[in-house]
Scaffold this active site. Structure first.
Site, PDB file in Angstrom:
ATOM      1  N   GLU A 194      -7.091   4.968   7.259  1.00  0.00           N
ATOM      2  CA  GLU A 194      -6.835   6.385   6.967  1.00  0.00           C
ATOM      3  C   GLU A 194      -8.011   7.007   6.228  1.00  0.00           C
ATOM      4  O   GLU A 194      -8.330   8.177   6.413  1.00  0.00           O
ATOM      5  CB  GLU A 194      -5.530   6.523   6.164  1.00  0.00           C
ATOM      6  CG  GLU A 194      -4.315   6.309   7.061  1.00  0.00           C
ATOM      7  CD  GLU A 194      -3.118   5.686   6.373  1.00  0.00           C
ATOM      8  OE1 GLU A 194      -3.042   5.707   5.131  1.00  0.00           O
ATOM      9  OE2 GLU A 194      -2.254   5.152   7.097  1.00  0.00           O
ATOM     10  N   GLU A 213      -6.029  -4.797  10.201  1.00  0.00           N
ATOM     11  CA  GLU A 213      -4.986  -3.807  10.452  1.00  0.00           C
ATOM     12  C   GLU A 213      -5.276  -3.052  11.743  1.00  0.00           C
ATOM     13  O   GLU A 213      -6.038  -2.067  11.735  1.00  0.00           O
ATOM     14  CB  GLU A 213      -4.925  -2.800   9.298  1.00  0.00           C
ATOM     15  CG  GLU A 213      -4.537  -3.402   7.971  1.00  0.00           C
ATOM     16  CD  GLU A 213      -3.861  -2.365   7.076  1.00  0.00           C
ATOM     17  OE1 GLU A 213      -2.711  -2.611   6.699  1.00  0.00           O
ATOM     18  OE2 GLU A 213      -4.450  -1.328   6.790  1.00  0.00           O
ATOM     19  N   ASN A 243       0.877  -1.172   0.000  1.00  0.00           N
ATOM     20  CA  ASN A 243       0.000   0.000   0.000  1.00  0.00           C
ATOM     21  C   ASN A 243       0.913   1.220   0.000  1.00  0.00           C
ATOM     22  O   ASN A 243       1.479   1.572   1.028  1.00  0.00           O
ATOM     23  CB  ASN A 243      -0.899  -0.028   1.247  1.00  0.00           C
ATOM     24  CG  ASN A 243      -1.726   1.239   1.388  1.00  0.00           C
ATOM     25  OD1 ASN A 243      -1.816   2.036   0.451  1.00  0.00           O
ATOM     26  ND2 ASN A 243      -2.323   1.435   2.550  1.00  0.00           N
ATOM     27  N   HIS A 246      -9.657   1.550   4.121  1.00  0.00           N
ATOM     28  CA  HIS A 246      -8.432   1.664   4.916  1.00  0.00           C
ATOM     29  C   HIS A 246      -8.693   2.616   6.090  1.00  0.00           C
ATOM     30  O   HIS A 246      -9.453   3.570   5.959  1.00  0.00           O
ATOM     31  CB  HIS A 246      -7.287   2.185   4.042  1.00  0.00           C
ATOM     32  CG  HIS A 246      -5.972   2.130   4.733  1.00  0.00           C
ATOM     33  ND1 HIS A 246      -5.565   3.106   5.619  1.00  0.00           N
ATOM     34  CD2 HIS A 246      -4.983   1.205   4.718  1.00  0.00           C
ATOM     35  CE1 HIS A 246      -4.374   2.771   6.100  1.00  0.00           C
ATOM     36  NE2 HIS A 246      -3.997   1.627   5.563  1.00  0.00           N
ATOM     37  N   LYS A 275       0.127   4.270  -0.385  1.00  0.00           N
ATOM     38  CA  LYS A 275      -0.514   5.491   0.127  1.00  0.00           C
ATOM     39  C   LYS A 275      -0.211   6.657  -0.833  1.00  0.00           C
ATOM     40  O   LYS A 275      -0.088   6.428  -2.021  1.00  0.00           O
ATOM     41  CB  LYS A 275      -0.059   5.766   1.558  1.00  0.00           C
ATOM     42  CG  LYS A 275      -0.181   4.505   2.426  1.00  0.00           C
ATOM     43  CD  LYS A 275      -0.025   4.751   3.874  1.00  0.00           C
ATOM     44  CE  LYS A 275      -0.172   3.406   4.609  1.00  0.00           C
ATOM     45  NZ  LYS A 275      -0.202   3.524   6.035  1.00  0.00           N
ATOM     46  N   GLY A 310       1.994   2.263  10.647  1.00  0.00           N
ATOM     47  CA  GLY A 310       2.972   3.338  10.531  1.00  0.00           C
ATOM     48  C   GLY A 310       3.645   3.718  11.839  1.00  0.00           C
ATOM     49  O   GLY A 310       4.288   4.761  11.931  1.00  0.00           O
ATOM     50  N   SER A 353       2.894  -2.130  10.256  1.00  0.00           N
ATOM     51  CA  SER A 353       4.335  -2.212  10.556  1.00  0.00           C
ATOM     52  C   SER A 353       4.959  -3.554  10.200  1.00  0.00           C
ATOM     53  O   SER A 353       5.853  -4.048  10.906  1.00  0.00           O
ATOM     54  CB  SER A 353       4.603  -1.855  12.026  1.00  0.00           C
ATOM     55  OG  SER A 353       4.239  -0.510  12.273  1.00  0.00           O
TER      56      SER A 353
HETATM   57  P1  PGA Z   1       2.477   0.289   7.546  1.00  0.00           P
HETATM   58  O1  PGA Z   1       1.056   0.549   6.871  1.00  0.00           O
HETATM   59  O2  PGA Z   1       2.985  -1.024   7.011  1.00  0.00           O
HETATM   60  O3  PGA Z   1       3.329   1.437   7.131  1.00  0.00           O
HETATM   61  O4  PGA Z   1       2.265   0.233   9.025  1.00  0.00           O
HETATM   62  C1  PGA Z   1       0.156  -0.486   6.637  1.00  0.00           C
HETATM   63  C2  PGA Z   1      -1.101   0.037   6.015  1.00  0.00           C
HETATM   64  O5  PGA Z   1      -1.500   1.165   6.339  1.00  0.00           O
HETATM   65  O6  PGA Z   1      -1.726  -0.643   5.185  1.00  0.00           O
END
Ligand code: PGA
Length: 249
Positions: free
Chosen positions: A97, A167, A10, A95, A12, A173, A213
């Site tokens: 976000e 998630e 992903n 997601h 982003k 993140g 992560s």
């Molecule tokens: P990350 O993000 O691996 O940077 O923690 C995962 C995601 O948001 O899908």
């Protein structure tokens, strides 16, 4: 039949189309495998460039969102029909976000996922709890509610096609990855709930990913768990070490 693992990146809102093209040109041979399904979910504006570079490989390209209408007065939006016309096989839906910054509701996640299926796009449906919810022991209740709304109106056949990404928001993140046991516990609960509603066949077929992560260092222990069918990888999918995540075994 064993479930084929999916390692989805992903990106982003990262990399310009030009930088995206350079990145995948460099990574193409390193990520190309038929042992797992590799999907790169890139910004809309880079879909075409990335797709062109990856032509002839096993690596698939996905979007990070889609609208639930085919067309119309929805300024700034992109429809599933448009993505399908481009031959895009996957879209991340809901997601955290998008839920947090764009107020996407469980119901919208459901409508978008149903539309994706109808359009021939595999939705990667994201669910996950906040740290506060985990600390107050509401994880299973939160996940169960998000899941039941997300899959409302689907059939067992639909379930066999979709991908669910667990998630935990506190792990996204932050560098604070869930332990393999924590991730497995929730993924197992998701599969159980699917089984209760759609039958054992659907539960055995649905692919459930862990995200939050994931790195080259922890991918192996997470993806080895029986109910974890791969990962949704943010930050690490933009690094050369993504090769190690893909080849985690
Ligand atoms: P990350 O993000 O691996 O940077 O923690 C995962 C995601 O948001 O899908």
């Amino acid at each position: 039949m064993p479930r084929k693992k999916i390692i989805a990146g992903n990106w982003k809102m990262n990399l310009t189309p030009k930088k995206a093209e350079e990145f995948v040109t460099d990574m193409k041979a390193k990520l190309d495998t038929d042992k797992v399904e590799v999907v790169l979910c890139v910004p809309y504006v880079s879909l075409h460039a990335v797709q062109s570079v990856l032509k002839g490989s096993n690596i698939k390209v996905g979007a990070q969102n889609m609208h639930y209408m085919d067309k119309g007065a929805y300024t700034g939006e992109i429809s599933g029909e448009m993505l399908a016309d481009m031959g895009i096989p996957y879209a991340i839906i809901g997601h955290s976000e998008r839920r947090e910054y764009f107020a996407e509701s469980d119901t919208q996640v459901n409508i978008k996922s149903l539309k994706a299926l109808k359009t021939g796009i595999t939705p990667i449906i994201c669910i996950g709890e906040t740290l506060k919810q985990r600390m107050s022991e509401r994880t299973f209740c939160v996940i169960s509610k998000q899941l039941s709304i997300a899959v409302d109106g689907m059939t067992a056949d639909d379930i066999a096609k979709i991908v669910i990404a667990y998630e935990p928001i506190w792990a996204i993140g932050t560098g604070k990855v869930a332990t393999p046991e924590q991730a497995e516990e929730v993924c197992a609960a998701i599969r159980k709930q699917i089984g209760e509603k759609f039958g054992q066949g659907a539960a055995d077929a649905v692919r459930i990913l862990y995200g939050g992560s994931v790195t080259a260092d922890n991918a192996n222990t997470l993806f080895k768990m029986p109910n974890i069918d791969g990962g949704l990888v943010g930050g690490a999918s933009l690094q050369p070490t993504f090769e190690k995540v893909v080849h985690f075994e």
